[in-house]
Design a protein around this motif. Sequence first.
Motif, mmCIF file in Angstrom:
data_model
loop_
_atom_site.group_PDB
_atom_site.id
_atom_site.type_symbol
_atom_site.label_atom_id
_atom_site.label_comp_id
_atom_site.label_asym_id
_atom_site.label_seq_id
_atom_site.Cartn_x
_atom_site.Cartn_y
_atom_site.Cartn_z
ATOM 1 N N GLY A 105 3.942 10.248 -9.829
ATOM 2 C CA GLY A 105 3.465 9.646 -10.938
ATOM 3 C C GLY A 105 4.040 8.905 -11.809
ATOM 4 N N THR A 106 4.306 7.655 -11.444
ATOM 5 C CA THR A 106 4.935 6.634 -12.010
ATOM 6 C C THR A 106 4.134 4.903 -11.852
ATOM 7 O OG1 THR A 106 6.156 6.104 -9.994
ATOM 8 C CG2 THR A 106 7.845 7.471 -11.612
ATOM 9 N N LEU A 107 3.098 5.196 -11.561
ATOM 10 C CA LEU A 107 1.939 3.919 -12.275
ATOM 11 C C LEU A 107 2.168 3.509 -13.899
ATOM 12 C CD1 LEU A 107 -0.601 4.359 -9.164
ATOM 13 C CD2 LEU A 107 1.038 2.703 -9.384
ATOM 14 N N PRO A 108 1.751 3.031 -14.200
ATOM 15 C CA PRO A 108 1.240 2.288 -15.235
ATOM 16 C C PRO A 108 0.935 2.408 -15.920
ATOM 17 C CG PRO A 108 2.310 0.409 -14.011
ATOM 18 C CD PRO A 108 2.148 0.888 -13.604
ATOM 19 N N GLY A 109 0.611 3.383 -16.934
ATOM 20 C CA GLY A 109 -0.887 3.498 -17.586
ATOM 21 C C GLY A 109 -0.872 5.122 -17.372
ATOM 22 N N GLY A 110 -0.174 5.515 -16.989
ATOM 23 C CA GLY A 110 -0.562 7.469 -16.924
ATOM 24 C C GLY A 110 -0.633 8.023 -18.213
ATOM 25 N N ASN A 111 -0.963 8.927 -17.784
ATOM 26 C CA ASN A 111 -0.765 9.991 -18.818
ATOM 27 C C ASN A 111 -0.317 10.943 -18.881
ATOM 28 O OD1 ASN A 111 -1.265 10.972 -21.482
ATOM 29 N ND2 ASN A 111 -4.138 11.104 -21.170
ATOM 30 N N THR A 112 0.981 11.090 -19.385
ATOM 31 C CA THR A 112 1.188 12.707 -18.792
ATOM 32 C C THR A 112 0.863 13.438 -20.051
ATOM 33 O OG1 THR A 112 3.547 11.899 -20.878
ATOM 34 C CG2 THR A 112 3.925 10.872 -18.787
ATOM 35 N N GLU A 113 0.432 13.836 -21.066
ATOM 36 C CA GLU A 113 -0.444 14.325 -21.416
ATOM 37 C C GLU A 113 -1.220 15.696 -20.875
ATOM 38 O OE1 GLU A 113 -2.004 13.616 -25.483
ATOM 39 O OE2 GLU A 113 -0.214 12.180 -26.383
ATOM 40 N N GLU A 169 0.661 -1.486 0.417
ATOM 41 C CA GLU A 169 0.050 -0.415 0.271
ATOM 42 C C GLU A 169 0.989 1.237 0.202
ATOM 43 O OE1 GLU A 169 -3.521 2.269 3.281
ATOM 44 O OE2 GLU A 169 -3.360 0.135 2.762
ATOM 45 N N THR A 170 1.640 1.215 0.552
ATOM 46 C CA THR A 170 2.892 2.089 1.140
ATOM 47 C C THR A 170 3.671 2.662 -0.713
ATOM 48 O OG1 THR A 170 3.012 2.065 3.401
ATOM 49 C CG2 THR A 170 4.733 3.217 2.102
ATOM 50 N N ALA A 171 4.077 1.562 -1.112
ATOM 51 C CA ALA A 171 4.533 2.040 -1.727
ATOM 52 C C ALA A 171 3.641 2.472 -3.107
ATOM 53 C CB ALA A 171 5.146 -0.060 -2.665
ATOM 54 N N TYR A 172 2.719 2.064 -3.421
ATOM 55 C CA TYR A 172 1.289 2.484 -4.133
ATOM 56 C C TYR A 172 0.830 3.393 -4.112
ATOM 57 C CZ TYR A 172 -2.492 2.191 -7.109
ATOM 58 O OH TYR A 172 -3.721 3.448 -8.124
ATOM 59 N N ARG A 173 0.863 3.884 -2.861
ATOM 60 C CA ARG A 173 1.204 5.631 -2.949
ATOM 61 C C ARG A 173 1.881 6.554 -3.157
ATOM 62 N NH1 ARG A 173 0.316 6.665 2.942
ATOM 63 N NH2 ARG A 173 0.674 4.060 3.270
ATOM 64 N N LEU A 174 3.318 5.820 -2.843
ATOM 65 C CA LEU A 174 4.183 6.727 -3.604
ATOM 66 C C LEU A 174 4.874 7.169 -5.102
ATOM 67 C CD1 LEU A 174 7.025 5.209 -0.696
ATOM 68 C CD2 LEU A 174 5.905 7.497 -0.497
ATOM 69 N N ARG A 175 4.112 5.693 -5.685
ATOM 70 C CA ARG A 175 4.705 5.296 -6.960
ATOM 71 C C ARG A 175 3.218 6.147 -7.601
ATOM 72 N NH1 ARG A 175 5.443 -0.044 -9.884
ATOM 73 N NH2 ARG A 175 5.085 1.711 -11.264
ATOM 74 N N GLU A 176 2.009 6.663 -7.227
ATOM 75 C CA GLU A 176 0.801 6.838 -7.274
ATOM 76 C C GLU A 176 1.531 8.608 -7.634
ATOM 77 O OE1 GLU A 176 -3.524 7.497 -6.727
ATOM 78 O OE2 GLU A 176 -2.476 7.464 -5.269
ATOM 79 N N ALA A 177 1.771 9.513 -6.394
ATOM 80 C CA ALA A 177 2.558 10.820 -6.054
ATOM 81 C C ALA A 177 3.466 11.385 -6.956
ATOM 82 C CB ALA A 177 2.245 10.826 -4.579
#
Length: 105
Positions: free
Chosen positions: A27-35, A17-25
């Motif tokens: 912006g490194t989760l798969p499928g992210g839309n940088t546009e 859960e902690t790893a997920y929140r850090l990656r979410e913050a």
Amino acid sequence: MLRSYLLDDDDLAGVAETAYRLREAAGTLPGGNTEVEEESELTRILSAFGTDDGLLFDELADRLGWTQDRLKKELDGVKAKQIWRDGSNAGRGYKRADVEASASC
């Protein structure tokens, strides 16, 4: 380093859960839309102009709460121009029209 074989299921769920929140913050989760991120930054920059047609580097950076380096990085490719006020050269900065043109590219 974390030795996961020493952790029980509850501990592993907390780590995940902690790893997920850090990656979410970050912006490194798969499928992210940088546009979408870039679009929102450009929208924020354009709104910082307010009613001004052009702003000096430090004025625009101050309105955004950014450093001038970050501003220049975000507006990479937008050409800096001389900003004129009351018939005299106030310094270099960005014109709203140039930033708008870069947003449509």
